[in-house]
Design an enzyme around this catalytic site. Structure first.
Site, PDB file in Angstrom:
ATOM      1  N   SER A 142     -16.329  57.385 -83.772  1.00 58.92           N
ATOM      2  CA  SER A 142     -17.701  57.279 -83.292  1.00 58.92           C
ATOM      3  C   SER A 142     -18.600  56.704 -84.395  1.00 58.92           C
ATOM      4  O   SER A 142     -18.395  55.582 -84.836  1.00 58.92           O
ATOM      5  CB  SER A 142     -18.189  58.640 -82.795  1.00 58.92           C
ATOM      6  OG  SER A 142     -19.379  58.535 -82.058  1.00 58.92           O
ATOM      7  N   ASP A 189     -16.144  57.186 -71.435  1.00 59.68           N
ATOM      8  CA  ASP A 189     -17.019  57.555 -72.555  1.00 59.68           C
ATOM      9  C   ASP A 189     -18.468  57.255 -72.180  1.00 59.68           C
ATOM     10  O   ASP A 189     -18.828  56.112 -71.917  1.00 59.68           O
ATOM     11  CB  ASP A 189     -16.608  56.746 -73.784  1.00 59.68           C
ATOM     12  CG  ASP A 189     -17.301  57.187 -75.068  1.00 59.68           C
ATOM     13  OD1 ASP A 189     -18.416  57.742 -74.989  1.00 59.68           O
ATOM     14  OD2 ASP A 189     -16.719  56.982 -76.143  1.00 59.68           O
ATOM     15  N   HIS A 221     -15.353  60.553 -74.468  1.00 56.09           N
ATOM     16  CA  HIS A 221     -15.750  60.212 -75.833  1.00 56.09           C
ATOM     17  C   HIS A 221     -14.921  60.938 -76.879  1.00 56.09           C
ATOM     18  O   HIS A 221     -14.603  60.386 -77.924  1.00 56.09           O
ATOM     19  CB  HIS A 221     -17.236  60.533 -76.040  1.00 56.09           C
ATOM     20  CG  HIS A 221     -17.754  60.138 -77.391  1.00 56.09           C
ATOM     21  ND1 HIS A 221     -17.791  58.818 -77.816  1.00 56.09           N
ATOM     22  CD2 HIS A 221     -18.249  60.876 -78.425  1.00 56.09           C
ATOM     23  CE1 HIS A 221     -18.290  58.753 -79.034  1.00 56.09           C
ATOM     24  NE2 HIS A 221     -18.561  59.990 -79.432  1.00 56.09           N
TER      25      HIS A 221
END
Length: 249
Positions: free
Chosen positions: A102, A198, A228
């Site tokens: 991320s 996501d 995610h």
């Protein structure tokens, strides 16, 4: 083979907490996400894989995260980039495989640009390049944006993570590290793992980063039913496999 731990002292007196498995071959460095720490599911799974498979592996907590020191109000993308570069320079010898999750995908990409001679491959999990101004800012409420612009701070209430502050310093500084406005000068092999479900980092956003990377050896793995976190057993197995393969590139 077990993990050791310690702290990397930074010039301003702050300390980055780290854990390491020492072995032969390229060192896998885990670069965590927004407000996560090195005890997260994916970081732990890679540590277990490193011990079992004889990988050299290092995970650490960003400034103002986990066991590292630092005032959250001064946390910025540039600071986290600087710290990762220091981790590469001061704690690791030889080639490095950066595994960024991320926000960590953004930070890892920036470090790869700064240290191209040290990076043998990148593995990016739901990479959130430019997320501050591309993803987070547009989704804030009008009230939150007003607070940040007028007072420099807005407190977010998060049921999972507890309340924390968003600062104008963070958003203003993040724009200096934008990647998606031009070609991204990374030439090492890149493997991207992305869930199609996501919501925080849509797959189209991650694909834009893949498209802008200058190197030709870029593989985008889209998991149709993945979210995610990508922390299900099958996701972790896929991550471990891809990281293992990246070590051999």
């Amino acid at each position: 083979m077990t993990e050791t731990s310690g702290f990397l002292e930074r010039p301003d007196g702050e300390r980055l907490a780290w854990r390491r498995v020492e072995a032969q071959g390229p060192t896998v460095i885990w670069v965590g996400g927004w407000r996560s720490d090195m005890g997260g599911t994916k970081a732990e799974a890679l540590a277990e894989a490193a011990v079992a498979r004889g990988w050299s592996y290092l995970r650490y907590d960003h400034f103002a995260h986990g066991a590292s020191s630092g005032d959250w109000h001064w946390a910025t993308i540039g600071r986290w980039r600087e710290d990762l570069i220091a981790v590469i320079d001061d704690l690791v010898r030889g080639p490095v495989v950066l595994v960024g999750s991320s926000m960590g995908g953004w930070v890892a990409s920036l470090a790869a640009i700064a240290r191209p001679d040290r990076i043998s491959a990148l593995v990016l999990v739901a990479p959130a390049a430019d997320f501050a101004h591309r993803l987070m800012w547009p989704n804030l409420s009008d009230e939150a944006r007003h607070d940040i612009m007028q007072t420099g701070i807005h407190t977010v209430t998060d049921d999972f993570d507890g309340p924390y502050d968003l600062t104008r310093t963070f958003f203003d500084e993040a724009r200096h590290w934008s990647l998606l406005d031009a070609a991204v000068p990374i030439h090492a092999p890149v493997r991207i793992l992305q869930g199609q479900l996501d919501e925080p980092v849509p797959w189209e956003h991650a694909l834009e980063l893949a498209d802008r990377i200058e190197g030709d050896d870029v593989v985008f793995n889209l998991i149709k039913d993945g979210d995610h976190r990508l922390s299900r057993p099958q996701d972790l197995a896929r991550l471990i496999q891809i990281v293992g393969e990246a070590r051999g590139l």
